[in-house]
Design an enzyme around this catalytic site. Sequence first.
Site, PDB file in Angstrom:
ATOM      1  N   THR A  56      -1.701  -0.788  -4.266  1.00 49.26           N
ATOM      2  CA  THR A  56      -2.687   0.294  -4.340  1.00 49.26           C
ATOM      3  C   THR A  56      -2.036   1.575  -3.831  1.00 49.26           C
ATOM      4  O   THR A  56      -1.241   1.540  -2.887  1.00 49.26           O
ATOM      5  CB  THR A  56      -3.956  -0.051  -3.531  1.00 49.26           C
ATOM      6  OG1 THR A  56      -4.977   0.930  -3.776  1.00 49.26           O
ATOM      7  CG2 THR A  56      -3.688  -0.123  -2.033  1.00 49.26           C
ATOM      8  N   ILE A  73       0.838  -1.194   0.000  1.00 51.60           N
ATOM      9  CA  ILE A  73       0.000   0.000   0.000  1.00 51.60           C
ATOM     10  C   ILE A  73       0.880   1.254   0.000  1.00 51.60           C
ATOM     11  O   ILE A  73       1.906   1.306   0.680  1.00 51.60           O
ATOM     12  CB  ILE A  73      -0.914  -0.002   1.248  1.00 51.60           C
ATOM     13  CG1 ILE A  73      -1.824  -1.250   1.229  1.00 51.60           C
ATOM     14  CG2 ILE A  73      -1.731   1.269   1.363  1.00 51.60           C
ATOM     15  CD1 ILE A  73      -2.464  -1.556   2.573  1.00 51.60           C
ATOM     16  N   CYS A  74       0.461   2.270  -0.752  1.00 50.28           N
ATOM     17  CA  CYS A  74       1.116   3.579  -0.745  1.00 50.28           C
ATOM     18  C   CYS A  74       2.568   3.456  -1.198  1.00 50.28           C
ATOM     19  O   CYS A  74       2.834   3.033  -2.312  1.00 50.28           O
ATOM     20  CB  CYS A  74       0.981   4.213   0.648  1.00 50.28           C
ATOM     21  SG  CYS A  74       1.440   5.958   0.737  1.00 50.28           S
ATOM     22  N   ILE A  75       3.539   3.798  -0.353  1.00 55.54           N
ATOM     23  CA  ILE A  75       4.951   3.760  -0.723  1.00 55.54           C
ATOM     24  C   ILE A  75       5.547   2.365  -0.563  1.00 55.54           C
ATOM     25  O   ILE A  75       6.664   2.096  -1.038  1.00 55.54           O
ATOM     26  CB  ILE A  75       5.762   4.790   0.110  1.00 55.54           C
ATOM     27  CG1 ILE A  75       7.150   5.061  -0.489  1.00 55.54           C
ATOM     28  CG2 ILE A  75       5.879   4.320   1.561  1.00 55.54           C
ATOM     29  CD1 ILE A  75       7.119   5.719  -1.844  1.00 55.54           C
TER      30      ILE A  75
END
Length: 230
Positions: A201, A142-144
């Site tokens: 994501t 997720i994210c980074i």
Amino acid sequence: MANPQKFPKVAVLLSGCGHLDGAEVRESVLALLALDQHGATVQCIAPNAPQFHVINHVTGEPVPGATRNILEESSRIARLGQCLDLAQAKVADYDALVMPGGYGVAKNHCSFAFKGADAEVRPDVAAFVRGFFDAKKPVGAICIAPALVALALHQAHDSATLTLGNDVGCTAALGQLGQTSQDTPNATQIVIDEAHKLVTTPAYMFDDARLGDVWTGIERCVAEVLKRVA
């Protein structure tokens, strides 16, 4: 929904508490909620080591001389006594891995925040993450956190398709690591690399993302990860 009779056990790798120097709290809680709603059991995990630095989340500035422990800070999210020291975690004990984002991923687990494609990864973190790919177990990032995946795969001379939203600098860094970066228009989207059982994501890679959109993307990510549990 995953088969409720199986109760897949999922490792959730945390990097502290607070998006500027640890795990992104909203992403972490939403991931835990999604896992719970899909019938998984969860074990939060974090290295027992100092953070890179401590950030004042009011001013956004480093706190001179301050130190915090990644495992202790992650336990704020996991709850008392419910976060396992990474040194005690074994890939064989879990069916899947989910990694929330936050700058702690890019500062504490690796140095991507400072060095981009030239970043190093903590050896224990790299071994744990790669262990899931070696065992062909699904991974959600997720994210980074996909940047951490990219670094770990690059070390193993492997490559995958993943997303960091549409950040130009991050996309360039992934390309330098031999990974395929797929842009996404907003936080609701997911990218699936079927060969690696990898689902990513962007979440708060979009700084202005609505919480509801972040939830949509994370829930979709978790659902797809659990669908791929053997």
